[in-house]
Scaffold this motif. Structure first.
Motif, PDB file in Angstrom:
ATOM      1  N   GLY A 131      73.678  22.675  12.856  1.00  0.00           N
ATOM      2  CA  GLY A 131      73.336  22.465  11.580  1.00  0.00           C
ATOM      3  C   GLY A 131      71.820  21.750  11.432  1.00  0.00           C
ATOM      4  N   ALA A 132      71.767  20.777  12.155  1.00  0.00           N
ATOM      5  CA  ALA A 132      70.571  19.980  12.087  1.00  0.00           C
ATOM      6  C   ALA A 132      69.373  20.879  12.520  1.00  0.00           C
ATOM      7  N   LEU A 133      69.301  21.454  13.588  1.00  0.00           N
ATOM      8  CA  LEU A 133      68.482  22.434  14.316  1.00  0.00           C
ATOM      9  C   LEU A 133      68.089  23.353  13.253  1.00  0.00           C
ATOM     10  N   SER A 134      68.940  23.916  12.670  1.00  0.00           N
ATOM     11  CA  SER A 134      68.868  25.060  11.634  1.00  0.00           C
ATOM     12  C   SER A 134      68.003  24.740  10.441  1.00  0.00           C
ATOM     13  N   ILE A 135      68.249  23.431   9.840  1.00  0.00           N
ATOM     14  CA  ILE A 135      67.496  22.772   9.063  1.00  0.00           C
ATOM     15  C   ILE A 135      66.027  22.546   9.517  1.00  0.00           C
ATOM     16  N   SER A 136      65.909  22.125  10.764  1.00  0.00           N
ATOM     17  CA  SER A 136      64.455  21.831  10.951  1.00  0.00           C
ATOM     18  C   SER A 136      63.738  22.733  11.574  1.00  0.00           C
ATOM     19  N   TRP A 137      64.470  24.216  11.802  1.00  0.00           N
ATOM     20  CA  TRP A 137      63.726  25.073  12.239  1.00  0.00           C
ATOM     21  C   TRP A 137      62.514  25.780  11.330  1.00  0.00           C
ATOM     22  N   ALA A 138      61.431  26.333  11.836  1.00  0.00           N
ATOM     23  CA  ALA A 138      60.270  26.988  10.944  1.00  0.00           C
ATOM     24  C   ALA A 138      59.935  28.012  11.769  1.00  0.00           C
ATOM     25  N   PRO A 139      59.679  29.144  10.962  1.00  0.00           N
ATOM     26  CA  PRO A 139      59.123  30.228  11.658  1.00  0.00           C
ATOM     27  C   PRO A 139      57.503  29.889  12.151  1.00  0.00           C
ATOM     28  N   ALA A 140      57.284  30.669  13.273  1.00  0.00           N
ATOM     29  CA  ALA A 140      55.773  30.429  13.889  1.00  0.00           C
ATOM     30  C   ALA A 140      55.142  31.014  12.923  1.00  0.00           C
ATOM     31  N   GLU A 141      53.861  30.628  12.665  1.00  0.00           N
ATOM     32  CA  GLU A 141      52.717  31.217  12.054  1.00  0.00           C
ATOM     33  C   GLU A 141      52.403  32.540  12.790  1.00  0.00           C
ATOM     34  N   GLU A 142      52.127  33.532  12.200  1.00  0.00           N
ATOM     35  CA  GLU A 142      51.449  34.723  12.795  1.00  0.00           C
ATOM     36  C   GLU A 142      49.942  34.547  13.041  1.00  0.00           C
ATOM     37  N   ARG A 143      49.688  34.935  14.160  1.00  0.00           N
ATOM     38  CA  ARG A 143      48.391  35.118  14.465  1.00  0.00           C
ATOM     39  C   ARG A 143      47.524  36.086  14.026  1.00  0.00           C
ATOM     40  N   SER A 144      46.623  36.170  13.182  1.00  0.00           N
ATOM     41  CA  SER A 144      45.933  37.222  13.015  1.00  0.00           C
ATOM     42  C   SER A 144      44.484  37.129  13.350  1.00  0.00           C
ATOM     43  N   VAL A 145      43.772  38.305  13.656  1.00  0.00           N
ATOM     44  CA  VAL A 145      42.280  38.244  14.280  1.00  0.00           C
ATOM     45  C   VAL A 145      41.695  38.671  13.009  1.00  0.00           C
ATOM     46  N   PRO A 146      40.946  38.075  12.645  1.00  0.00           N
ATOM     47  CA  PRO A 146      39.867  38.420  11.511  1.00  0.00           C
ATOM     48  C   PRO A 146      39.142  39.533  12.114  1.00  0.00           C
ATOM     49  N   ALA A 147      38.920  40.435  10.942  1.00  0.00           N
ATOM     50  CA  ALA A 147      37.967  41.628  11.342  1.00  0.00           C
ATOM     51  C   ALA A 147      36.748  41.477  12.133  1.00  0.00           C
ATOM     52  N   SER A 148      36.127  40.483  11.991  1.00  0.00           N
ATOM     53  CA  SER A 148      34.738  40.111  12.405  1.00  0.00           C
ATOM     54  C   SER A 148      34.936  39.690  13.895  1.00  0.00           C
ATOM     55  N   GLU A 149      36.191  39.123  14.342  1.00  0.00           N
ATOM     56  CA  GLU A 149      36.162  38.893  15.453  1.00  0.00           C
ATOM     57  C   GLU A 149      37.031  39.960  16.427  1.00  0.00           C
ATOM     58  N   GLY A 150      37.096  40.968  16.166  1.00  0.00           N
ATOM     59  CA  GLY A 150      38.036  42.050  16.735  1.00  0.00           C
ATOM     60  C   GLY A 150      37.179  42.484  18.001  1.00  0.00           C
TER      61      GLY A 150
END
Length: 188
Positions: free
Chosen positions: A122-141
């Motif tokens: 239960g403690a691990l479930s409360i503290s878990w957060a999804p990872a931020e998605e890495r997005s590549v800006p169009a200017s750095e493609g």
């Protein structure tokens, strides 16, 4: 075979392992596993019989149905953490509450084993957060990977003009007393 054709020579277990690793990384996997492992002894011990030679010891209590309900609910919450991780905070709080209720109801929380696993899950479930998605800006493609002379290679980095040689000060939500100098920079 060409070097461009990747994945054709991989063993099927490697493919499944990578898929499982990706699936596991997108949800509170360990929280669900510990919650399920906590529900098993809580539901099992009130109905278990231990045999010592010719003697049978029954660990059943008058609250056997309550133990079974708590155990099944903990197992269900563990699967909910895996397959419907949007409600992970609710599932974590419910797992902690059920673990606490299992102490007086279910043989001291499944002889402390189930209680500790459910509490940890239960403690691990409360503290878990999804990872931020890495997005590549169009200017750095891939199209922007051109150096100053026009040849492909390292991208050109743009420098922002600044009045001072120091990096610009980032606004912070909370500043410590040492950093809260009112925007004045110390010389030296």
């Amino acid at each position: 075979m060409s070097p461009e054709s990747t994945g054709q020579n991989e063993h099927y277990l490697t493919v499944y392992r990578r898929g499982f690793r990706t699936w596991r990384g997108n949800r509170p996997f360990w929280a669900g596993l510990f919650t399920i492992l906590g529900g098993l002894p809580i539901a099992y011990f009130p109905y278990a019989n231990m045999h010592l030679g010719n003697m049978t010891i029954a660990m059943s209590t008058t609250a056997g149905a309550g133990s079974l309900i708590i155990g099944i609910l903990l197992i269900t919450l563990g699967f909910t953490m895996w397959f419907h991780h949007i409600v992970r905070v609710f599932a974590g709080v419910a797992a902690i509450l059920l673990a606490l209720i299992s102490i007086p109801v279910a043989n001291i929380g499944g002889f402390i084993i189930g209680f500790l696993f459910a509490l940890l899950g239960g403690a691990l479930s409360i503290s878990w957060a999804p990872a931020e998605e890495r997005s590549v800006p169009a200017s750095e493609g891939p199209e922007a990977q051109v150096s100053r002379d026009g040849a492909p290679g390292t991208p050109e980095r743009r420098q922002e003009p600044h009045d001072t040689a120091e990096a610009p000060r980032r606004p912070m939500l909370f500043e410590t007393a040492a950093e809260a100098d009112g925007g004045r920079h110390r010389a030296g």
